[in-house]
Design a protein around this motif. Structure first.
Motif, PDB file in Angstrom:
ATOM      1  N   HIS A 173       0.676  -1.160  -0.032  1.00 55.45           N
ATOM      2  CA  HIS A 173      -0.019  -0.015   0.056  1.00 55.45           C
ATOM      3  C   HIS A 173       0.794   1.280   0.120  1.00 55.45           C
ATOM      4  O   HIS A 173       0.637   2.153  -0.831  1.00 55.45           O
ATOM      5  N   ARG A 174       1.877   1.234   0.851  1.00 61.11           N
ATOM      6  CA  ARG A 174       2.944   2.336   0.835  1.00 61.11           C
ATOM      7  C   ARG A 174       3.486   2.575  -0.214  1.00 61.11           C
ATOM      8  O   ARG A 174       3.944   3.733  -0.941  1.00 61.11           O
ATOM      9  N   GLU A 175       3.620   1.439  -1.037  1.00 63.75           N
ATOM     10  CA  GLU A 175       4.527   1.825  -2.468  1.00 63.75           C
ATOM     11  C   GLU A 175       3.509   2.010  -3.459  1.00 63.75           C
ATOM     12  O   GLU A 175       4.090   2.326  -4.621  1.00 63.75           O
ATOM     13  N   GLY A 176       2.311   1.969  -3.312  1.00 66.04           N
ATOM     14  CA  GLY A 176       1.332   2.480  -4.330  1.00 66.04           C
ATOM     15  C   GLY A 176       0.886   1.400  -5.313  1.00 66.04           C
ATOM     16  O   GLY A 176       0.483   1.785  -6.554  1.00 66.04           O
ATOM     17  N   HIS A 190      -3.487  -5.700  -8.099  1.00 64.67           N
ATOM     18  CA  HIS A 190      -2.613  -6.600  -7.711  1.00 64.67           C
ATOM     19  C   HIS A 190      -2.222  -7.066  -6.213  1.00 64.67           C
ATOM     20  O   HIS A 190      -1.752  -7.814  -6.137  1.00 64.67           O
ATOM     21  N   LEU A 191      -3.255  -6.408  -5.381  1.00 61.75           N
ATOM     22  CA  LEU A 191      -3.250  -6.968  -4.119  1.00 61.75           C
ATOM     23  C   LEU A 191      -4.198  -7.752  -3.880  1.00 61.75           C
ATOM     24  O   LEU A 191      -4.116  -8.442  -2.692  1.00 61.75           O
ATOM     25  N   ASP A 192      -4.819  -8.418  -4.888  1.00 60.20           N
ATOM     26  CA  ASP A 192      -6.276  -9.223  -4.649  1.00 60.20           C
ATOM     27  C   ASP A 192      -5.343 -10.783  -3.878  1.00 60.20           C
ATOM     28  O   ASP A 192      -4.673 -11.587  -4.842  1.00 60.20           O
ATOM     29  N   ASP A 193      -5.679 -11.248  -2.854  1.00 60.40           N
ATOM     30  CA  ASP A 193      -4.970 -12.270  -2.106  1.00 60.40           C
ATOM     31  C   ASP A 193      -5.761 -13.471  -2.536  1.00 60.40           C
ATOM     32  O   ASP A 193      -5.400 -14.718  -2.115  1.00 60.40           O
TER      33      ASP A 193
END
Length: 98
Positions: free
Chosen positions: A25-28, A33-36
């Motif tokens: 999240h911090r890296e934007g 792409h975060l879908d786990d």
């Protein structure tokens, strides 16, 4: 593994997963792409890689501590295996990578 060690491992693994997500999240990193829920989500892949590295480090640390091999022998074997991996990619791609 004792129940206490299992609990410690699970708590630390969960914290690592949370850390991976927070870092992404911090890296934007885009939300898609975060879908786990998929095996190709970046978080899923990074957590898998991190977990594999931790497992490998635990085995090496234990074997070194028990005197099965030295850190120098481990480092040499690690370099040997990485060079094998390099050659594999060079052969597959038909190029010299170094």
């Amino acid at each position: 593994m004792s129940t206490n060690d299992t609990d410690r491992y699970e708590a630390a693994a969960h914290a690592m997963q949370t850390g991976v997500l927070a870092e992404m999240h911090r890296e934007g990193v885009p939300a898609e792409h975060l879908d786990d829920r998929t095996s190709t989500g970046r978080k899923h892949l990074r957590v898998g890689v991190n977990s594999a590295l931790v497992g490998q480090a635990a085995i090496a640390s234990l074997l070194i501590a028990k005197g099965i091999f030295t850190i120098e022998e481990y480092t040499a074997a690690l370099a040997d295996e990485m060079e094998k991996e390099q050659r594999l990619y060079e052969d597959q791609l038909g190029v010299k990578l170094r």
